[in-house]
Design a protein around this motif. Structure first.
Motif, short mmCIF file in Angstrom:
data_model
loop_
_atom_site.label_atom_id
_atom_site.label_comp_id
_atom_site.label_asym_id
_atom_site.label_seq_id
_atom_site.Cartn_x
_atom_site.Cartn_y
_atom_site.Cartn_z
N VAL A 1 7.50 0.21 -14.86
CA VAL A 1 6.84 -0.02 -13.80
C VAL A 1 6.81 -0.85 -12.93
CG1 VAL A 1 4.97 1.25 -15.39
CG2 VAL A 1 4.91 -1.26 -15.17
N PHE A 2 6.23 -1.02 -11.78
CA PHE A 2 6.42 -2.04 -10.69
C PHE A 2 5.41 -2.90 -10.92
CE2 PHE A 2 8.45 2.13 -8.54
CZ PHE A 2 9.62 1.53 -8.59
N THR A 3 5.77 -4.15 -11.52
CA THR A 3 4.72 -4.95 -12.13
C THR A 3 3.92 -5.65 -11.07
OG1 THR A 3 6.53 -6.89 -12.26
CG2 THR A 3 6.18 -5.37 -14.16
N ARG A 4 4.58 -6.03 -10.03
CA ARG A 4 3.66 -6.79 -8.92
C ARG A 4 3.11 -5.73 -7.84
NH1 ARG A 4 6.63 -12.09 -7.38
NH2 ARG A 4 4.67 -12.59 -6.42
N MET A 5 2.72 -4.56 -8.01
CA MET A 5 2.41 -3.48 -7.55
C MET A 5 1.28 -2.85 -8.18
SD MET A 5 5.59 -1.44 -5.89
CE MET A 5 4.89 -0.31 -4.84
N SER A 6 0.22 -2.44 -7.28
CA SER A 6 -1.04 -1.99 -8.12
C SER A 6 -0.84 -0.78 -8.55
CB SER A 6 -2.19 -1.96 -7.03
OG SER A 6 -1.92 -0.74 -6.05
N ILE A 7 -1.78 -0.29 -9.42
CA ILE A 7 -1.64 1.02 -10.10
C ILE A 7 -1.55 2.17 -8.96
CG2 ILE A 7 -2.93 2.66 -11.25
CD1 ILE A 7 -4.08 0.56 -13.25
N HIS A 8 -2.41 1.92 -8.02
CA HIS A 8 -2.35 2.95 -6.85
C HIS A 8 -0.99 2.98 -6.32
CE1 HIS A 8 -3.84 4.63 -2.92
NE2 HIS A 8 -4.09 5.73 -3.63
N GLU A 9 -0.47 1.72 -5.91
CA GLU A 9 0.81 1.75 -5.30
C GLU A 9 1.88 2.42 -6.00
OE1 GLU A 9 0.04 -2.17 -2.67
OE2 GLU A 9 0.65 -2.55 -4.66
N ASN A 10 1.76 2.18 -7.28
CA ASN A 10 2.97 2.58 -8.31
C ASN A 10 2.75 4.23 -8.21
OD1 ASN A 10 4.52 1.12 -10.73
ND2 ASN A 10 2.94 0.05 -9.77
N LEU A 11 1.66 4.84 -8.05
CA LEU A 11 1.38 6.37 -8.06
C LEU A 11 2.01 6.72 -6.90
CD1 LEU A 11 -1.93 6.87 -9.55
CD2 LEU A 11 0.28 6.95 -10.79
N LEU A 12 1.91 6.08 -5.74
CA LEU A 12 2.33 6.29 -4.41
C LEU A 12 4.05 6.34 -4.37
CD1 LEU A 12 -0.22 4.61 -1.73
CD2 LEU A 12 -0.06 7.20 -2.78
N MET A 13 4.45 5.30 -5.13
CA MET A 13 5.88 5.10 -5.35
C MET A 13 6.42 6.62 -6.06
SD MET A 13 7.34 2.57 -3.77
CE MET A 13 8.86 2.44 -4.50
N GLY A 14 5.69 7.20 -6.67
CA GLY A 14 6.09 8.47 -7.48
C GLY A 14 6.23 9.65 -6.58
N ALA A 15 5.49 9.44 -5.47
CA ALA A 15 5.55 10.62 -4.58
C ALA A 15 6.38 10.35 -3.02
CB ALA A 15 3.99 10.90 -4.13
N TYR A 16 7.13 9.29 -3.38
CA TYR A 16 8.03 8.88 -2.09
C TYR A 16 8.95 9.89 -1.37
CZ TYR A 16 12.62 8.50 -4.46
OH TYR A 16 13.72 9.04 -4.85
N LEU A 17 9.14 10.91 -2.02
CA LEU A 17 9.92 12.18 -1.65
C LEU A 17 8.88 13.25 -0.75
CD1 LEU A 17 12.59 12.90 -4.47
CD2 LEU A 17 13.11 11.87 -2.18
N ARG A 18 7.75 12.85 -0.94
CA ARG A 18 6.79 13.79 -0.23
C ARG A 18 6.14 13.29 1.00
NH1 ARG A 18 2.62 14.97 -5.01
NH2 ARG A 18 1.36 16.17 -3.53
N ASP A 19 5.59 13.98 2.01
CA ASP A 19 5.04 13.83 3.13
C ASP A 19 3.88 14.41 3.41
OD1 ASP A 19 5.90 16.28 3.45
OD2 ASP A 19 7.45 15.63 5.15
N ASP A 20 3.32 15.14 2.46
CA ASP A 20 1.74 15.84 2.35
C ASP A 20 0.87 14.91 1.97
OD1 ASP A 20 3.27 16.03 -0.22
OD2 ASP A 20 1.77 17.66 -0.71
N LYS A 21 0.28 14.21 2.93
CA LYS A 21 -0.40 13.14 2.69
C LYS A 21 -1.69 13.82 1.69
CE LYS A 21 0.41 9.89 6.16
NZ LYS A 21 0.08 8.98 7.36
N ASP A 22 -2.42 14.76 2.07
CA ASP A 22 -3.57 15.48 1.62
C ASP A 22 -3.17 15.58 -0.04
OD1 ASP A 22 -4.93 15.01 3.76
OD2 ASP A 22 -4.93 17.09 4.52
N GLY A 23 -2.06 16.06 -0.07
CA GLY A 23 -1.55 16.82 -1.28
C GLY A 23 -1.53 15.39 -2.18
N ILE A 24 -0.88 14.37 -1.57
CA ILE A 24 -0.61 13.32 -2.41
C ILE A 24 -2.05 12.73 -2.82
CG2 ILE A 24 0.10 10.88 -2.14
CD1 ILE A 24 2.26 11.76 -0.43
N ALA A 25 -2.99 12.80 -2.07
CA ALA A 25 -4.13 11.90 -2.34
C ALA A 25 -4.94 13.01 -3.34
CB ALA A 25 -5.14 11.90 -1.15
N ALA A 26 -4.64 14.11 -3.37
CA ALA A 26 -5.22 15.10 -4.30
C ALA A 26 -4.59 14.94 -5.80
CB ALA A 26 -5.19 16.51 -3.93
#
Length: 241
Positions: free
Chosen positions: A93-118
């Motif tokens: 995991v990215f230790t100096r990033m928050s849990i939420h930021e880590n999850l967003l890193m998992g979606a870095y290839l995506r650009d569907d903001k609503d889908g990512i939030a869901a």
């Protein structure tokens, strides 16, 4: 007939004069949870690294077919673009990033903001421990919580195949049970999984099918429950006579 997601044929891997993997065949079909069990040094993690294109310099022979196409030698980032995700041993995991930021890193290839939030909300529902700590730095989490985060992060890219390398390693017995509960939940949602695991009993209980790897070779394979009942497996990997 189930669609084949991954097919490995005649895979051999050598580091210098050391033959780590000696010509193995395995396959994973869509929607399956398949486990690869065996002792330390059997070649399990090396096999996963060959599939994901993350091996160090070595000689690789044989064929790796993912999504109907040969992928040996393909860069790992291109495999991620094709829906192949791995949770490595040690979590990463990215230790100096928050849990939420880590999850967003998992979606870095995506650009569907609503889908990512869901999807963030979806995985927070399955991993409530993470939701409670969403703004906490990942490096401050326990080992089990980091494992949950690594899994949730990988799932954010909507993988067609999820590879899990020793998800229970170093965890307390209670947390190991929780991790396997999550693995079964993710599998039940239709995610195709290849699981490398030393806890043979829990792995085979969760899996549709299993393979035993010993000294670089596949020595046995079959349905998970059948392997649990096999006297050789029970004696060698479950500690039962």
């Amino acid at each position: 007939m189930q669609q084949n997601v991954l097919k490995v044929s005649g895979l051999k891997i050598a580091y210098g004069g050391i033959q780590a993997v000696k010509g193995i065949d395995l396959e994973v079909n869509q929607g399956e949870l398949v486990t690869l069990i065996g002792a330390n040094g059997a070649g399990k993690t090396t096999t996963l690294k060959a599939i994901t294109g993350t091996l160090p310099q070595c000689r690789v022979e044989g064929q790796i077919i993912y999504g109907g196409e040969p992928v040996q030698g393909m860069n790992s980032f291109k495999l991620v673009q094709r829906g192949l995700a791995m949770v490595p041993e040690g979590r990463g995991v990215f230790t100096r990033m928050s849990i939420h930021e880590n999850l967003l890193m998992g979606a870095y290839l995506r650009d569907d903001k609503d889908g990512i939030a869901a999807d963030v909300d979806k995985w927070f529902g399955i991993f409530p421990r993470l939701k409670e700590r969403r703004d906490q730095l990942a490096g401050t989490l326990s080992g089990g919580e980091q494992q949950m985060l690594a899994m949730a992060r990988a799932l954010m890219c909507h993988p067609k195949l999820l590879l899990l390398d020793e998800p229970s390693m170093g965890l307390s017995p209670i947390m190991v049970e929780k991790i396997f509960e999550v693995v079964r939940t993710v599998s039940a949602q239709g995610v195709t999984i290849l699981l490398v695991e030393q806890n043979a009993k829990l792995a085979l209980q969760a899996a549709h099918r299993g393979y035993v790897m010993d000294s670089g070779l596949i020595t046995m394979h079959g349905k998970g429950q059948d392997m649990l009942d096999d006297p050789k497996v029970r004696a060698a990997y479950l500690g039962e006579a």
